[in-house]
Design a protein around this motif. Structure first.
Motif: not given
Length: 183
Positions: A88-92, A101-104
């Motif tokens: 998931t990526a989000v515009v922080q 920001g990217v998280g797995f």
């Protein structure tokens, strides 16, 4: 002294990464970044070493989910199989939309994923850096393209941009995109 022991324990974990002493650099990112234009498939052309990317035919596909987050679907061919990783990526910060920001994993914080430049049609240069105890940092850099085999001058432009931002490319290597099928 405990910081030294911790550092010694962490070094094997980052051996397949690129790490440097001191804090992370702060390169400039793409002004007026447009996420909608960035969505879709990008092929990895070159990268700094990453332990989670050891295969060939590496690509990433970005799509907006119903909840507004960005689905990141990475694929690579490794050990005779297509391996997928969904994140998931989000515009922080909406004021800096090129700093994602990217998280797995649900259990780890988002990692920086900064788009330094993109023309949306042929090239994207991405940088990520995480500081460890302010003693050193682990960094990643990627040159991505909408095609598996971009022109040499396009790749050289991406490399030069990274160099101009003070990012050491000594360990940068090409990703094998030969003989790939769409994953």
């Amino acid at each position: 002294m405990s910081a030294v022991y911790l550092l010694l324990l962490l070094l094997p974990l980052v051996s397949a990464q690129t790490y440097r002493w001191g804090p992370c650099p702060t390169p400039k990112v793409q002004p007026n970044f447009n996420l909608q234009q960035y969505l879709g498939r990008w092929y990895e052309i070159e990268k700094l070493p990453a332990s989670f990317e050891r295969g060939k035919c590496i690509e990433a596909n970005y799509a907006v989910r119903k909840d507004g987050t960005i689905q990141v679907l990475n694929s690579q061919f490794y050990k005779d199989k297509v391996r997928l990783a969904e994140g998931t990526a989000v515009v922080q910060d909406p004021r800096e939309p090129a700093k994602l920001g990217v998280g797995f994993s649900y259990f780890a914080p988002y990692s920086p994923y900064w788009i330094l430049t993109t023309d949306y049609a042929s090239l994207s240069v991405v940088y990520s850096c995480t500081e460890i105890l302010r003693l050193f940092h682990v960094e990643y850099a990627w040159i991505l393209s909408r095609t598996r085999f971009p022109p040499t001058e396009t790749v050289n432009y991406g490399r030069q941009l990274l160099l101009n931002e003070g990012i050491d490319l000594f360990r940068m290597k090409a990703t094998d995109q030969m003989g790939c099928k769409d994953n």
